[in-house]
Design an enzyme around this catalytic site. Sequence first.
Site, mmCIF file in Angstrom:
data_model
loop_
_atom_site.group_PDB
_atom_site.id
_atom_site.type_symbol
_atom_site.label_atom_id
_atom_site.label_comp_id
_atom_site.label_asym_id
_atom_site.label_seq_id
_atom_site.Cartn_x
_atom_site.Cartn_y
_atom_site.Cartn_z
ATOM 1 N N LYS A 165 58.751 -3.935 2.573
ATOM 2 C CA LYS A 165 57.298 -3.289 2.143
ATOM 3 C C LYS A 165 56.646 -5.040 2.518
ATOM 4 O O LYS A 165 57.031 -5.713 1.279
ATOM 5 C CB LYS A 165 56.826 -2.646 1.571
ATOM 6 C CG LYS A 165 57.996 -1.387 1.361
ATOM 7 C CD LYS A 165 57.012 -0.903 2.457
ATOM 8 C CE LYS A 165 57.591 1.042 3.012
ATOM 9 N NZ LYS A 165 56.828 1.292 3.643
ATOM 10 N N ASP A 193 58.202 -3.463 7.182
ATOM 11 C CA ASP A 193 56.942 -2.051 7.279
ATOM 12 C C ASP A 193 55.478 -3.070 6.577
ATOM 13 O O ASP A 193 55.706 -3.267 5.313
ATOM 14 C CB ASP A 193 57.452 -1.392 7.016
ATOM 15 C CG ASP A 193 56.410 0.035 6.716
ATOM 16 O OD1 ASP A 193 55.535 -0.253 7.152
ATOM 17 O OD2 ASP A 193 57.027 0.920 6.764
ATOM 18 N N GLU A 220 56.817 -2.507 11.295
ATOM 19 C CA GLU A 220 56.804 -1.115 11.060
ATOM 20 C C GLU A 220 55.470 -1.421 10.861
ATOM 21 O O GLU A 220 54.857 -2.182 10.680
ATOM 22 C CB GLU A 220 57.280 -0.861 10.666
ATOM 23 C CG GLU A 220 58.368 0.575 10.548
ATOM 24 C CD GLU A 220 59.095 0.859 9.460
ATOM 25 O OE1 GLU A 220 58.120 1.704 8.943
ATOM 26 O OE2 GLU A 220 60.336 1.144 8.837
ATOM 27 N N ASP A 245 54.087 3.306 13.687
ATOM 28 C CA ASP A 245 54.587 4.573 12.800
ATOM 29 C C ASP A 245 53.694 5.381 12.011
ATOM 30 O O ASP A 245 53.528 6.286 12.931
ATOM 31 C CB ASP A 245 55.107 3.756 11.198
ATOM 32 C CG ASP A 245 55.830 4.538 9.709
ATOM 33 O OD1 ASP A 245 55.689 6.066 10.035
ATOM 34 O OD2 ASP A 245 56.414 4.610 9.125
ATOM 35 N N LYS A 269 58.874 10.800 12.036
ATOM 36 C CA LYS A 269 59.197 11.562 10.560
ATOM 37 C C LYS A 269 58.965 12.669 10.765
ATOM 38 O O LYS A 269 57.418 12.922 11.251
ATOM 39 C CB LYS A 269 58.319 10.675 9.263
ATOM 40 C CG LYS A 269 58.810 9.155 8.901
ATOM 41 C CD LYS A 269 57.176 8.414 7.907
ATOM 42 C CE LYS A 269 57.761 6.992 7.921
ATOM 43 N NZ LYS A 269 57.423 6.672 7.354
#
Length: 371
Positions: A165, A193, A220, A245, A269
């Site tokens: 992250k 991400d 992402e 995303d 997702k």
Amino acid sequence: MPNTLIHTIEIYKLYIPLKEPFVISLGPINEVQNVVVVIRTSDGFTGWGECSPYMTINGESIDTCFIVGQYLAKALKGRNALDLEHCSSVMDGIIYANTSIKSAFDIALHDIAAQHAGLPLYRFLGGEKKKVIQTDMTVSIGTPEKMRADAIRFTTKGFPAIKVKLGESKEKDVARIKAIREGIGNEIPLRIDANQGWATADEAIEVLKALAPYDIEHCEEPIPRWRFMELGKVSAASPIPIMADESCGDDHDAERLIQLNACKMLNIKLGKSSGFLKAKKIVQLASNAGMHLQIGGFMESRLGMTAAAHFALLHDSIEHYDLDTPLMFAEDPVEGGIVYGEKGVVEVPEVVGSGARVKEEYLRGAERVMV
């Protein structure tokens, strides 16, 4: 069409502690706050679904899901649980968006439909067990030293890739990746991400170019999702492949991104797509466009992640798996479902339906409503 009528629907609030706070550019998560939906039919089938609302991403909370879920339940009660398209249309007709809670209903309905067909959920969806699913493991935002230590720990456990992250300043993010690479070496794939953290396309390009020497597999959502018209600019200039995303919720978002040639990959997702029905449409659109896909999630327990893992077997274009959040839980509220093996291997159950449900002791004391 076969018929099995929805008799009752139960909605539960599920709170689970994490082993430690999970931090992304949008803020920290200190506790899992999910919603479980249990749909029972008049002829004895029971379907289980779960969602993990994320206020800064899908604009839902455990409380909004609990309330909106009651509207959906009242509208679905008495309807044919096997008419999945109709049930989806009914939910969309009740309220706009609210994709998280809709996904919990959609997952539960598909669980019932797979049971009724006598098939494992992945086979009911059209998938096959012809590949091994291995999840990555995520390093949340912290100091370079803490992130390096976490990455080393995950690498030692054999996870096939480390997801990191990021999404703050170039200096901080480069220092983090540099520290991680120094800790784990160059053999393990790194994925990053930003969670929309870099404010502009130019800033994202600058950071991505600075990170390129560290051999990053993909990135992402580098910029705010409302800047989706500029995502193609980032993709064209970035030395690191871009995966959408937050800007790719349902099939309409996917179609728009594909038409814009905005990115090379999409992250699906179920909590963004409203469940399986629209997620399958994303797969078809992406497959037709020759795009690569990832299946991921929010902070679902093994109940929600079991559904995602079944979906991961749907198509060869689904190549990346980000199914690690249950491994961050301090407690496991689920019985049945996926099993996490060594090196991040995720074993999908060969049973009728999804094979997962929440343990009775976690439901007994939970806030709930029955419709």
